[in-house]
Design an enzyme around this catalytic site. Structure first.
Site, PDB file in Angstrom:
ATOM      1  N   SER A  71      -3.205  -5.362  22.268  1.00  0.00           N
ATOM      2  CA  SER A  71      -2.223  -5.217  21.199  1.00  0.00           C
ATOM      3  C   SER A  71      -0.874  -4.793  21.751  1.00  0.00           C
ATOM      4  O   SER A  71      -0.777  -4.297  22.871  1.00  0.00           O
ATOM      5  CB  SER A  71      -2.682  -4.160  20.199  1.00  0.00           C
ATOM      6  OG  SER A  71      -3.878  -4.553  19.609  1.00  0.00           O
TER       7      SER A  71
ATOM      8  N   ALA B 128      19.797  11.010   3.885  1.00  0.00           N
ATOM      9  CA  ALA B 128      18.867  10.039   3.315  1.00  0.00           C
ATOM     10  C   ALA B 128      18.585   8.900   4.286  1.00  0.00           C
ATOM     11  O   ALA B 128      18.224   7.808   3.897  1.00  0.00           O
ATOM     12  CB  ALA B 128      19.428   9.496   2.006  1.00  0.00           C
TER      13      ALA B 128
ATOM     14  N   HIS C  66     -11.815 -11.552  26.545  1.00  0.00           N
ATOM     15  CA  HIS C  66     -10.564 -11.539  25.794  1.00  0.00           C
ATOM     16  C   HIS C  66     -10.799 -11.052  24.365  1.00  0.00           C
ATOM     17  O   HIS C  66     -10.087 -10.174  23.873  1.00  0.00           O
ATOM     18  CB  HIS C  66      -9.935 -12.932  25.787  1.00  0.00           C
ATOM     19  CG  HIS C  66      -8.641 -13.008  25.038  1.00  0.00           C
ATOM     20  ND1 HIS C  66      -7.464 -12.522  25.562  1.00  0.00           N
ATOM     21  CD2 HIS C  66      -8.343 -13.464  23.798  1.00  0.00           C
ATOM     22  CE1 HIS C  66      -6.490 -12.691  24.673  1.00  0.00           C
ATOM     23  NE2 HIS C  66      -7.012 -13.257  23.584  1.00  0.00           N
TER      24      HIS C  66
ATOM     25  N   CYS D 117      -0.060 -10.433  12.917  1.00  0.00           N
ATOM     26  CA  CYS D 117       1.373 -10.503  13.198  1.00  0.00           C
ATOM     27  C   CYS D 117       1.623 -10.891  14.651  1.00  0.00           C
ATOM     28  O   CYS D 117       2.611 -11.510  14.977  1.00  0.00           O
ATOM     29  CB  CYS D 117       2.036  -9.150  12.984  1.00  0.00           C
ATOM     30  SG  CYS D 117       1.723  -8.458  11.383  1.00  0.00           S
TER      31      CYS D 117
ATOM     32  N   MET E 129      14.900   6.749   8.881  1.00  0.00           N
ATOM     33  CA  MET E 129      13.977   7.404   9.812  1.00  0.00           C
ATOM     34  C   MET E 129      13.560   8.774   9.306  1.00  0.00           C
ATOM     35  O   MET E 129      12.416   9.191   9.446  1.00  0.00           O
ATOM     36  CB  MET E 129      14.656   7.557  11.183  1.00  0.00           C
ATOM     37  CG  MET E 129      14.854   6.270  11.911  1.00  0.00           C
ATOM     38  SD  MET E 129      13.291   5.649  12.511  1.00  0.00           S
ATOM     39  CE  MET E 129      13.183   6.532  14.057  1.00  0.00           C
TER      40      MET E 129
END
Lengths: 469, 268
Positions: A110, A191, A100, A50, A194
């Site tokens: 990251s 609800a 690297h 990603c 989180m």
């Protein structure tokens, strides 16, 4: 031979561009084949997650290699033009490229330092590279080392120890109040997304009893099914508070749902057993005055984010320890790489022959006793002749084959046959032992398995058809 | 010989204390091993000194105040090493060891007086041992109470510092507090009863209302109320921690009472 990396990451390119650069797993094989077709590119590996898209390659010329990889990246993605891509690319060579890769595998590069997925992603990229025969002597060794460095950093530093998401921070805090979450009851109010995520985290960490309440009882029942919990009418919130050790509040209400008096009463009825309350919503749903009550521990979203920030600081502190570790490993690998040049190998081989000859001569002359000058010279030239004849073929082959496509293999083989040290200054641990990763082609099954000791959550692995993550 | 061993013990406990305090405030875990090792060596010297004293006297050596305190400190360390070995609770060392060390130092600065007692008083050691065992329980509860209050304060003020990471969860500390009192209380009860018996044998009356006896009774009633309060009124968590800290003050005052009554020896 040089090792290079060309790519973009979350630090250099926006997500829009990274998205465009990703290749579906099903097409990576074909892409890798096109990569190693470039004359200057000897080996290649494609790492796409990603947060980064990178090509690692072994090239015989840095400039030509880098432009080949750049061309490859642009050509692979129809939607990407050179002007779009080039300003965001970073390019590292040799030691810096290796460092690297090690930093990436150790998740120092990251977005969330210390996250566990990247190690698995590097491993998958390596396996694909092996599968499609794009990886060779050098990448095999370097990437394998990167995987063990990544694992070493996780075990030798505490980089992965501190919770860095809001819901895991909530769990970490809960564990400072309750030593055993198994016997605890959690009450989820509302609800909100989180709240649900935090509840899931708590359940994964052992909480068995879940109570749920929302204004819409129907919805509470649906949630109860999902969490194997028990739905409670919203009107009974106050009595449910008495039973709950952990309260998660995430309703959409613009006012306090739980007041100070509610918690005071609950704690009295609980005979002062502590309550841990989390208010993840803005505007807040739990009266902040609850914080003043003894044995009630209330944390709102700011407190949790503050905790996360603190933990990220801790991880960064651990990361500096990891950097030192990586530096060391980079040096080991670079000295191995340097040993793969033809000339030092030839010199070392000659030296080895000479050493053996001298040692054997001394032994023989010592045993024979006094000899005439002529006898002595004859024996010496005999020894020299044998050694030179024996080495001659190997030296000629080395000199000619070093320039060929498989040159590195010959050099590596010669070093092993004659037991030559990796580094000319010092013999490192790599010399004597058989090293499976240095054979030219491994199948995916032979990939070192040691990185798998740490189970990686299945949902984070690259899935076929899922280009980015 | 015993003297040298005691001095060694003190020096090693001192360095152990310093190391454990460093451990408490530093991020790394490495200091804990050195601290445990140094303290462990001190503990061996301490054990040898205690054994030497028994052999030297030919009886259980609990006639002087120093002996009682030495046994008290030794038992505290036994608990501490148990926690370190079985629960990896090194952090407990940073709290128990200073207490044991201070107790030993206080015993050294009080005047030594060799007791010269008729044989009947040699039974006094039962009273002393029981009281010491009770005191160990209350001391551990005291330490757990202090740790509880610190952790409570850190959680309330949202200060996630090194101490916060090292201290155990609140409910564990509360449980440690409660169980320690639960264990210490019967010993204190028996200690007081045997003390009264020995008082009867020496002075003819069970109760002479000296400061030792008064404080011992106050302490006993206090801990009784604490235990009762937990069951009936929910005196747990923060309240229990506060109460045990106050209660331990009573224990310390009982010890002071012992010294005031008769410097250097016990329960005459």
């Amino acid at each position: 031979m040089n090792i290079i990396v060309v790519g973009v990451s979350h630090k250099t390119a926006p997500v829009e561009l990274r998205e465009l650069l990703a290749i579906p797993v099903s097409r990576i094989g074909e892409a890798l084949k096109r990569l190693v077709v470039y004359p200057s590119v000897k080996e290649g590996m494609f790492l796409a997650t990603c947060n980064r898209v990178e090509v690692y390659a072994v090239v015989d010329d840095v400039d030509r290699g880098v432009s080949a990889v750049q061309e490859f990246l642009v050509h692979t993605h129809l939607a990407v033009s050179e002007e779009m891509l080039l300003p965001h690319l970073y390019r590292y060579v040799d030691d810096r490229a290796i460092a690297h890769l090690f930093r990436v595998a150790a998740s120092l590069d990251s977005m969330v330092i210390g996250e566990p997925q990247i190690l698995g992603q590097v491993k998958t990229a390596f396996e694909l590279s092996l599968l499609h025969r794009a990886s060779g002597v050098i990448l095999n060794k370097v990437v394998r080392k990167a995987l063990s460095v990544g694992k070493g950093v996780r075990t030798q530093t505490r980089i992965a120890e501190f919770a860095v998401s809001v819901s895991s921070a909530a769990v970490e805090l809960a564990k400072k109040v309750f030593s055993n979450l198994h016997e605890k009851t959690v009450l989820l109010v509302g609800a909100g997304e989180m709240g649900k995520i935090a509840a899931q985290h708590l359940i994964r960490n052992g909480v068995r009893q879940v109570l749920l309440t929302t204004r819409n009882l129907h919805r509470a029942h649906a949630l109860a099914e999902r969490f194997h919990g028990k739905a409670i009418p919203f009107g009974e919130l106050r009595s449910a508070l008495v039973r709950a050790d952990i309260v998660l509040c995430a309703t959409g209400a613009p006012h306090y749902v739980i007041e100070r008096e509610d918690v005071e009463r609950a704690i009295r009825q609980r005979m002062n057993r502590p309550v841990f309350l989390i208010d993840i919503t803005v505007p807040r749903n739990i009266d902040p005055a609850v914080k003043e009550i003894d044995n009630a521990f209330l944390f709102d979203i700011d407190d949790l984010e503050n905790h996360v920030g603190h933990n990220q600081e801790e991880r960064r502190r651990e990361a500096t320890k990891a950097e030192a570790l990586i530096q060391q490993e980079v040096e080991t690998i670079s000295s191995w790489l340097r040993s793969l040049e033809a000339t030092p190998t030839i010199v070392a081989l000659k030296k080895r022959g000479d050493e053996i000859k001298q040692a054997e001569l001394e032994k023989a002359l010592g045993r024979l006793g006094p000899l005439t000058e002529r006898e002595r010279r004859t024996i010496e030239s005999l020894a020299t002749g044998i050694v030179n004849k024996l080495l001659h073929g190997s030296l000629v082959t080395l000199k000619t084959e070093a320039q060929s496509h498989n040159g590195l293999l010959f050099i590596e083989a010669a070093r092993r046959f004659f037991d030559l040290p990796d580094d000319l200054q010092e013999s490192s641990e790599l010399s004597g032992q058989a090293d499976p990763a240095t054979s030219q082609h491994m199948t995916a099954d032979e990939v070192p398995q040691n990185v798998e000791d740490e189970p990686l959550p299945a949902e984070f692995w690259m899935k076929p058809g899922d280009p980015a993550c | 010989m015993a003297d040298i061993l005691y001095r060694m013990t003190l020096v090693l406990y001192f360095f152990g204390t310093v190391l454990f305090l460093i451990y408490l405030l530093r991020r790394t875990e490495t200091v804990s091993r050195t601290a445990s090792f140094v303290t462990g060596t001190g503990f061996l010297a301490h054990t040898a000194a205690l054994i030497g004293r028994i052999v030297g006297l030919g009886s259980f050596p609990l006639l002087t105040f120093q002996d009682a305190v030495s046994l008290f400190a030794w038992l505290l360390l036994l608990v501490m090493f148990g926690a370190i070995l079985f629960k990896s609770l090194h952090v407990l060392g940073a709290f128990i060891l200073p207490l044991a060390f201070l107790a030993l130092v206080s015993a050294i600065v009080t005047p030594v007086e060799q007791p010269n007692l008729p044989p009947v008083f040699h039974a006094v050691w039962i009273h002393v041992t029981l009281s010491v065992l009770g005191t160990v329980g209350f001391a551990v509860a005291f330490v757990a109470g202090i740790m509880y209050l610190i952790q409570d304060r850190l959680l309330k003020s949202k200060r996630f510092n090194v101490l916060y990471f090292k201290l155990p969860p609140l409910d564990f500390l509360d449980m440690l507090n409660h169980r320690s009192i639960l264990l210490g209380f019967p010993f204190l009860t028996l200690g007081i009863l045997t003390g009264a018996l020995s008082a009867q044998m020496t002075s003819g009356s069970y109760l002479s209302w000296n400061s030792e006896q008064i404080w011992a009774l106050i302490t006993w009633i206090f801990y009784f109320v604490v235990l009762l309060g937990r069951v009936t009124a929910g005196w747990r968590a923060k309240k229990a921690a506060l109460l045990t800290i106050v209660g331990f003050a009573g224990v310390v005052l009982t010890f002071v009472g012992v010294l005031l009554k008769n410097p250097g020896s016990l329960s005459q």
